[in-house]
Design a protein around this motif. Structure first.
Motif, PDB file in Angstrom:
ATOM      1  N   GLU A  89       0.808  -1.231   0.000  1.00  0.00           N
ATOM      2  CA  GLU A  89       0.000   0.000   0.000  1.00  0.00           C
ATOM      3  C   GLU A  89       0.835   1.271   0.000  1.00  0.00           C
ATOM      4  O   GLU A  89       0.299   2.372  -0.111  1.00  0.00           O
ATOM      5  CB  GLU A  89      -0.984   0.013   1.180  1.00  0.00           C
ATOM      6  CG  GLU A  89      -0.359  -0.273   2.524  1.00  0.00           C
ATOM      7  CD  GLU A  89      -0.494  -1.737   2.930  1.00  0.00           C
ATOM      8  OE1 GLU A  89      -0.293  -2.629   2.066  1.00  0.00           O
ATOM      9  OE2 GLU A  89      -0.800  -1.973   4.120  1.00  0.00           O
ATOM     10  N   ASP A  90       2.150   1.151   0.118  1.00  0.00           N
ATOM     11  CA  ASP A  90       3.031   2.307  -0.023  1.00  0.00           C
ATOM     12  C   ASP A  90       3.339   2.610  -1.483  1.00  0.00           C
ATOM     13  O   ASP A  90       3.969   3.631  -1.784  1.00  0.00           O
ATOM     14  CB  ASP A  90       4.353   2.075   0.727  1.00  0.00           C
ATOM     15  CG  ASP A  90       4.172   1.971   2.225  1.00  0.00           C
ATOM     16  OD1 ASP A  90       4.814   1.093   2.838  1.00  0.00           O
ATOM     17  OD2 ASP A  90       3.386   2.755   2.788  1.00  0.00           O
ATOM     18  N   THR A  91       2.914   1.737  -2.367  1.00  0.00           N
ATOM     19  CA  THR A  91       3.150   1.948  -3.792  1.00  0.00           C
ATOM     20  C   THR A  91       2.468   3.228  -4.254  1.00  0.00           C
ATOM     21  O   THR A  91       1.265   3.419  -4.045  1.00  0.00           O
ATOM     22  CB  THR A  91       2.606   0.755  -4.604  1.00  0.00           C
ATOM     23  OG1 THR A  91       3.373  -0.410  -4.269  1.00  0.00           O
ATOM     24  CG2 THR A  91       2.705   1.026  -6.093  1.00  0.00           C
ATOM     25  N   ALA A  92       3.243   4.121  -4.842  1.00  0.00           N
ATOM     26  CA  ALA A  92       2.721   5.417  -5.274  1.00  0.00           C
ATOM     27  C   ALA A  92       3.830   6.208  -5.955  1.00  0.00           C
ATOM     28  O   ALA A  92       5.005   5.823  -5.908  1.00  0.00           O
ATOM     29  CB  ALA A  92       2.202   6.221  -4.078  1.00  0.00           C
ATOM     30  N   MET A  93       3.436   7.310  -6.559  1.00  0.00           N
ATOM     31  CA  MET A  93       4.408   8.302  -6.997  1.00  0.00           C
ATOM     32  C   MET A  93       4.662   9.210  -5.804  1.00  0.00           C
ATOM     33  O   MET A  93       3.708   9.727  -5.203  1.00  0.00           O
ATOM     34  CB  MET A  93       3.866   9.095  -8.177  1.00  0.00           C
ATOM     35  CG  MET A  93       4.867  10.072  -8.765  1.00  0.00           C
ATOM     36  SD  MET A  93       6.200   9.238  -9.633  1.00  0.00           S
ATOM     37  CE  MET A  93       5.377   8.866 -11.190  1.00  0.00           C
ATOM     38  N   TYR A  94       5.917   9.407  -5.488  1.00  0.00           N
ATOM     39  CA  TYR A  94       6.290  10.246  -4.353  1.00  0.00           C
ATOM     40  C   TYR A  94       6.842  11.566  -4.856  1.00  0.00           C
ATOM     41  O   TYR A  94       7.715  11.593  -5.733  1.00  0.00           O
ATOM     42  CB  TYR A  94       7.323   9.528  -3.488  1.00  0.00           C
ATOM     43  CG  TYR A  94       6.726   8.447  -2.622  1.00  0.00           C
ATOM     44  CD1 TYR A  94       6.247   7.264  -3.185  1.00  0.00           C
ATOM     45  CD2 TYR A  94       6.598   8.611  -1.246  1.00  0.00           C
ATOM     46  CE1 TYR A  94       5.665   6.277  -2.400  1.00  0.00           C
ATOM     47  CE2 TYR A  94       6.032   7.629  -0.447  1.00  0.00           C
ATOM     48  CZ  TYR A  94       5.561   6.469  -1.034  1.00  0.00           C
ATOM     49  OH  TYR A  94       4.988   5.495  -0.258  1.00  0.00           O
ATOM     50  N   TYR A  95       6.329  12.647  -4.277  1.00  0.00           N
ATOM     51  CA  TYR A  95       6.713  13.980  -4.675  1.00  0.00           C
ATOM     52  C   TYR A  95       7.331  14.736  -3.509  1.00  0.00           C
ATOM     53  O   TYR A  95       6.827  14.682  -2.391  1.00  0.00           O
ATOM     54  CB  TYR A  95       5.503  14.778  -5.158  1.00  0.00           C
ATOM     55  CG  TYR A  95       4.814  14.212  -6.364  1.00  0.00           C
ATOM     56  CD1 TYR A  95       3.761  13.311  -6.229  1.00  0.00           C
ATOM     57  CD2 TYR A  95       5.200  14.587  -7.645  1.00  0.00           C
ATOM     58  CE1 TYR A  95       3.109  12.793  -7.337  1.00  0.00           C
ATOM     59  CE2 TYR A  95       4.565  14.073  -8.761  1.00  0.00           C
ATOM     60  CZ  TYR A  95       3.523  13.179  -8.597  1.00  0.00           C
ATOM     61  OH  TYR A  95       2.892  12.662  -9.700  1.00  0.00           O
ATOM     62  N   CYS A  96       8.388  15.452  -3.806  1.00  0.00           N
ATOM     63  CA  CYS A  96       8.954  16.395  -2.861  1.00  0.00           C
ATOM     64  C   CYS A  96       8.284  17.744  -3.093  1.00  0.00           C
ATOM     65  O   CYS A  96       8.042  18.136  -4.249  1.00  0.00           O
ATOM     66  CB  CYS A  96      10.459  16.491  -3.103  1.00  0.00           C
ATOM     67  SG  CYS A  96      11.334  17.633  -2.034  1.00  0.00           S
ATOM     68  N   ALA A  97       7.965  18.446  -2.014  1.00  0.00           N
ATOM     69  CA  ALA A  97       7.279  19.723  -2.143  1.00  0.00           C
ATOM     70  C   ALA A  97       7.734  20.680  -1.059  1.00  0.00           C
ATOM     71  O   ALA A  97       8.142  20.248   0.030  1.00  0.00           O
ATOM     72  CB  ALA A  97       5.768  19.524  -2.063  1.00  0.00           C
ATOM     73  N   ALA A  98       7.637  21.971  -1.353  1.00  0.00           N
ATOM     74  CA  ALA A  98       8.060  22.985  -0.392  1.00  0.00           C
ATOM     75  C   ALA A  98       7.072  24.133  -0.352  1.00  0.00           C
ATOM     76  O   ALA A  98       6.458  24.478  -1.368  1.00  0.00           O
ATOM     77  CB  ALA A  98       9.454  23.498  -0.747  1.00  0.00           C
ATOM     78  N   ALA A  99       6.944  24.702   0.827  1.00  0.00           N
ATOM     79  CA  ALA A  99       6.036  25.833   1.032  1.00  0.00           C
ATOM     80  C   ALA A  99       6.715  26.834   1.946  1.00  0.00           C
ATOM     81  O   ALA A  99       7.414  26.454   2.891  1.00  0.00           O
ATOM     82  CB  ALA A  99       4.744  25.345   1.668  1.00  0.00           C
ATOM     83  N   ARG A 100       6.450  28.103   1.684  1.00  0.00           N
ATOM     84  CA  ARG A 100       7.000  29.155   2.529  1.00  0.00           C
ATOM     85  C   ARG A 100       6.246  29.201   3.837  1.00  0.00           C
ATOM     86  O   ARG A 100       5.012  29.195   3.861  1.00  0.00           O
ATOM     87  CB  ARG A 100       6.899  30.497   1.812  1.00  0.00           C
ATOM     88  CG  ARG A 100       7.501  31.649   2.586  1.00  0.00           C
ATOM     89  CD  ARG A 100       7.408  32.939   1.797  1.00  0.00           C
ATOM     90  NE  ARG A 100       8.006  34.046   2.520  1.00  0.00           N
ATOM     91  CZ  ARG A 100       8.070  35.288   2.047  1.00  0.00           C
ATOM     92  NH1 ARG A 100       7.586  35.560   0.854  1.00  0.00           N
ATOM     93  NH2 ARG A 100       8.634  36.242   2.756  1.00  0.00           N
ATOM     94  N   GLY A 101       6.992  29.236   4.936  1.00  0.00           N
ATOM     95  CA  GLY A 101       6.373  29.384   6.237  1.00  0.00           C
ATOM     96  C   GLY A 101       5.736  28.107   6.759  1.00  0.00           C
ATOM     97  O   GLY A 101       6.014  26.996   6.294  1.00  0.00           O
TER      98      GLY A 101
END
Length: 127
Positions: A89-101
């Motif tokens: 169930e961990d199968t997926a596309m993994y994305y890195c993301a960033a947000a200010r604050g």
């Protein structure tokens, strides 16, 4: 403009481990959220693990607590996600993301609050 480049995905059997990396261009913000989301086919994108650099606060989805660890190497501007005891169930596309604050107003990261995204890296866990 912040650029994020993920690597480290792949195929592994259940119970195995993978480490994802996210190389980030230098930030100009004093504090920000950076972390990992994932999206499986037919499912909504969900926050997996996030760190807020202002305080070191971390968030983990309940489904990965105790198995995944998020960490940063500030000298290398690189974010990691160590994934152990992987499940199908961990199968997926993994994305890195960033947000200010700060990004955990809702107690969990909301993808719409993250302005910067990598291209994703595929993780496949077979049973």
């Amino acid at each position: 403009q912040v650029q994020l480049v993920e690597s480290g995905g792949g195929s592994v059997q259940a119970g195995g481990s993978l480490r994802l990396s996210c190389a980030a261009s230098e930030y100009t913000y004093s504090a920000y959220c950076i972390g990992w989301f994932r999206q499986a086919p037919g499912k909504e994108r969900e926050g997996v693990a996030v760190i807020y650099t202002g305080s070191g606060t971390t968030y983990y989805a309940d489904s990965v607590k105790g198995r995944f660890t998020i960490s940063q190497d500030n000298a290398k501007n690189t974010l990691y996600l160590q994934m152990n005891s992987l499940k199908p169930e961990d199968t997926a596309m993994y994305y890195c993301a960033a947000a200010r604050g700060w990004c955990l107003y809702a107690g969990r990261p909301i993808s719409a609050d993250f302005r910067y995204w990598g291209q994703g890296t595929q993780v496949i866990v077979s049973s």
